[in-house]
Every structure is written in C-alpha cells, then in structure tokens.
Design an enzyme around this catalytic site. Sequence first.
Site, PDB file in Angstrom:
ATOM      1  N   ARG A   1     -28.840 -32.876  17.270  1.00  0.00           N
ATOM      2  CA  ARG A   1     -29.843 -31.805  17.224  1.00  0.00           C
ATOM      3  C   ARG A   1     -30.788 -31.837  18.417  1.00  0.00           C
ATOM      4  O   ARG A   1     -31.328 -30.825  18.816  1.00  0.00           O
ATOM      5  CB  ARG A   1     -30.718 -31.935  15.964  1.00  0.00           C
ATOM      6  CG  ARG A   1     -30.047 -31.525  14.680  1.00  0.00           C
ATOM      7  CD  ARG A   1     -31.105 -31.367  13.592  1.00  0.00           C
ATOM      8  NE  ARG A   1     -30.533 -31.464  12.249  1.00  0.00           N
ATOM      9  CZ  ARG A   1     -30.001 -30.453  11.582  1.00  0.00           C
ATOM     10  NH1 ARG A   1     -29.938 -29.262  12.116  1.00  0.00           N
ATOM     11  NH2 ARG A   1     -29.520 -30.634  10.368  1.00  0.00           N
TER      12      ARG A   1
ATOM     13  N   ASP B   1     -23.359 -16.944  11.897  1.00  0.00           N
ATOM     14  CA  ASP B   1     -21.941 -17.281  11.934  1.00  0.00           C
ATOM     15  C   ASP B   1     -21.209 -16.298  11.008  1.00  0.00           C
ATOM     16  O   ASP B   1     -20.926 -15.179  11.403  1.00  0.00           O
ATOM     17  CB  ASP B   1     -21.815 -18.743  11.493  1.00  0.00           C
ATOM     18  CG  ASP B   1     -20.432 -19.313  11.669  1.00  0.00           C
ATOM     19  OD1 ASP B   1     -19.695 -18.854  12.543  1.00  0.00           O
ATOM     20  OD2 ASP B   1     -20.070 -20.244  10.928  1.00  0.00           O
TER      21      ASP B   1
ATOM     22  N   GLU C   1     -33.564 -17.920  13.114  1.00  0.00           N
ATOM     23  CA  GLU C   1     -32.388 -18.688  12.723  1.00  0.00           C
ATOM     24  C   GLU C   1     -31.728 -19.262  13.974  1.00  0.00           C
ATOM     25  O   GLU C   1     -31.928 -18.748  15.081  1.00  0.00           O
ATOM     26  CB  GLU C   1     -31.439 -17.727  11.956  1.00  0.00           C
ATOM     27  CG  GLU C   1     -30.130 -18.282  11.483  1.00  0.00           C
ATOM     28  CD  GLU C   1     -30.226 -19.437  10.504  1.00  0.00           C
ATOM     29  OE1 GLU C   1     -30.847 -20.464  10.852  1.00  0.00           O
ATOM     30  OE2 GLU C   1     -29.642 -19.346   9.412  1.00  0.00           O
ATOM     31  N   ASP C   2     -30.966 -20.338  13.806  1.00  0.00           N
ATOM     32  CA  ASP C   2     -30.278 -20.921  14.959  1.00  0.00           C
ATOM     33  C   ASP C   2     -29.039 -20.128  15.352  1.00  0.00           C
ATOM     34  O   ASP C   2     -28.838 -19.802  16.507  1.00  0.00           O
ATOM     35  CB  ASP C   2     -29.935 -22.410  14.712  1.00  0.00           C
ATOM     36  CG  ASP C   2     -29.165 -22.635  13.409  1.00  0.00           C
ATOM     37  OD1 ASP C   2     -28.941 -21.675  12.644  1.00  0.00           O
ATOM     38  OD2 ASP C   2     -28.809 -23.798  13.138  1.00  0.00           O
TER      39      ASP C   2
ATOM     40  N   PHE D   1     -17.497 -24.348  17.279  1.00  0.00           N
ATOM     41  CA  PHE D   1     -18.588 -25.071  16.624  1.00  0.00           C
ATOM     42  C   PHE D   1     -19.445 -25.709  17.697  1.00  0.00           C
ATOM     43  O   PHE D   1     -18.940 -26.421  18.572  1.00  0.00           O
ATOM     44  CB  PHE D   1     -18.038 -26.125  15.663  1.00  0.00           C
ATOM     45  CG  PHE D   1     -19.098 -26.672  14.763  1.00  0.00           C
ATOM     46  CD1 PHE D   1     -19.490 -25.983  13.622  1.00  0.00           C
ATOM     47  CD2 PHE D   1     -19.750 -27.863  15.084  1.00  0.00           C
ATOM     48  CE1 PHE D   1     -20.500 -26.468  12.808  1.00  0.00           C
ATOM     49  CE2 PHE D   1     -20.756 -28.360  14.266  1.00  0.00           C
ATOM     50  CZ  PHE D   1     -21.127 -27.660  13.134  1.00  0.00           C
TER      51      PHE D   1
END
Length: 179
Positions: free
Chosen positions: A164, A102, A98-99, A151
């Site tokens: 991206r 959060d 996963e990136d 963010f």
Amino acid sequence: MIPEIEKILVSQEEIAAKVQELGSRISADYKGSELLVIGILKGAAIFMSDLVRSIEGAVAFDFMAVSSYGASTESSGVVRIVKDLDQSIEGRHVLIVEDVVDTGLTLNYLVDNLRSRNPASLKLCSLLDKPSRRKVEVKADYLGFEIPDEFVVGYGLDYSERFRTLPYVAVLKPEVYQK
Ligand code: IMP
C-alpha cells in the site's frame, strides 16, 4: 523499484500532477459550498489525504469501510458496511473518494446507500478505473487514470495488505501470487 514489481503503470510524478488537476477542478466546482469528502478505507486513504490538501475552500472528511476482496484478487460481489460514517450527510455536498472502480459493485452499492440518506449532492472521484471489468454501470465524476484489466498495487492499493505504501501504481510479478 522493489524486486516484486513487474512494471510501473502510473508514476509518482503522474499521480502528483493528476491530484493537483483534480483538486483544482473540485475546488472550482464546489466554490462557496462546504464539501464532505468520504474516503473508502483502506485503499483510498493515501489518495484522499493528498487530494483533500489540493482542494481550496472548506472541506470536512469522514471514512467508510466496506468488505471487499480479502486475500484474493477476485471480487466476491458481496458488499457489506464494516464501518459507517460518524455523521449525518443530509443536505450536505458529498464526494466519495475511491481507489479503483473495478466491477463497480462496491460503488454501485455505496451510491445507492448514501443517496438514500438525502445529501444535497453526491459525486464520485476515483484514482483509477478499469472499465473492461465492469459488471454494473458506475461512472466517476472525477477520474485519475484509466488502466487495463490488471491487478495493481501501490498508492493505497494492496495485495494481502502489502504494497500500500509504494508511491506509484504498479503490477506485481506473477510469482508474488504463487507464494
Ligand atoms: P469493485 O467493487 O469490483 O469495483 O472493487 C472495488 C474494490 O476492489 C476497490 O476499492 C479495491 O479495494 C479492490 N480492487 C479492485 N481492483 C483492485 C486492484 O487492481 N488492486 C487492488 N485492489 C483492487
């Protein structure tokens, strides 16, 4: 650096070194067994493509896509599978990539969902972690970087499908969100 960026949180060099470090650990941990790496689209695609090439030994990969933020920067809390795996994971050693973790809602759902398919083992690898944002308990077995509650974009992460392809992880200037 492009003009929309306020600051770089994790540099290209730091990412490259961490990917090698994680790849070595994963190679050692799965020595002798075939690993199935599952990348969560689209955010994890770039991290995953670097990571799988730093792992020695037999690695297969597949992708899943789940619904997440859309154009906003706040999690809706709703998780839905948009693209499922092409193959069964029963009896296989699975590593979810996963990136960022959060709130944890996405991975919490995915882990439960994939565990019910009876893999031989199931672990998590995340490039980034924002522990202060957590709503449900999720812990990555392999973690790149812990970051503050900001963010971020780049190295796969987007804001409204932009940024991206930046080679680093960065925070945007506030005016970018006002457009
Ligand atoms: P969670 O379910 O709240 O843990 O959110 C996970 C997903 O939200 C990630 O896979 C990202 O797609 C997205 N996300 C969370 N934080 C960020 C961020 O800082 N930048 C870009 N996307 C993010």
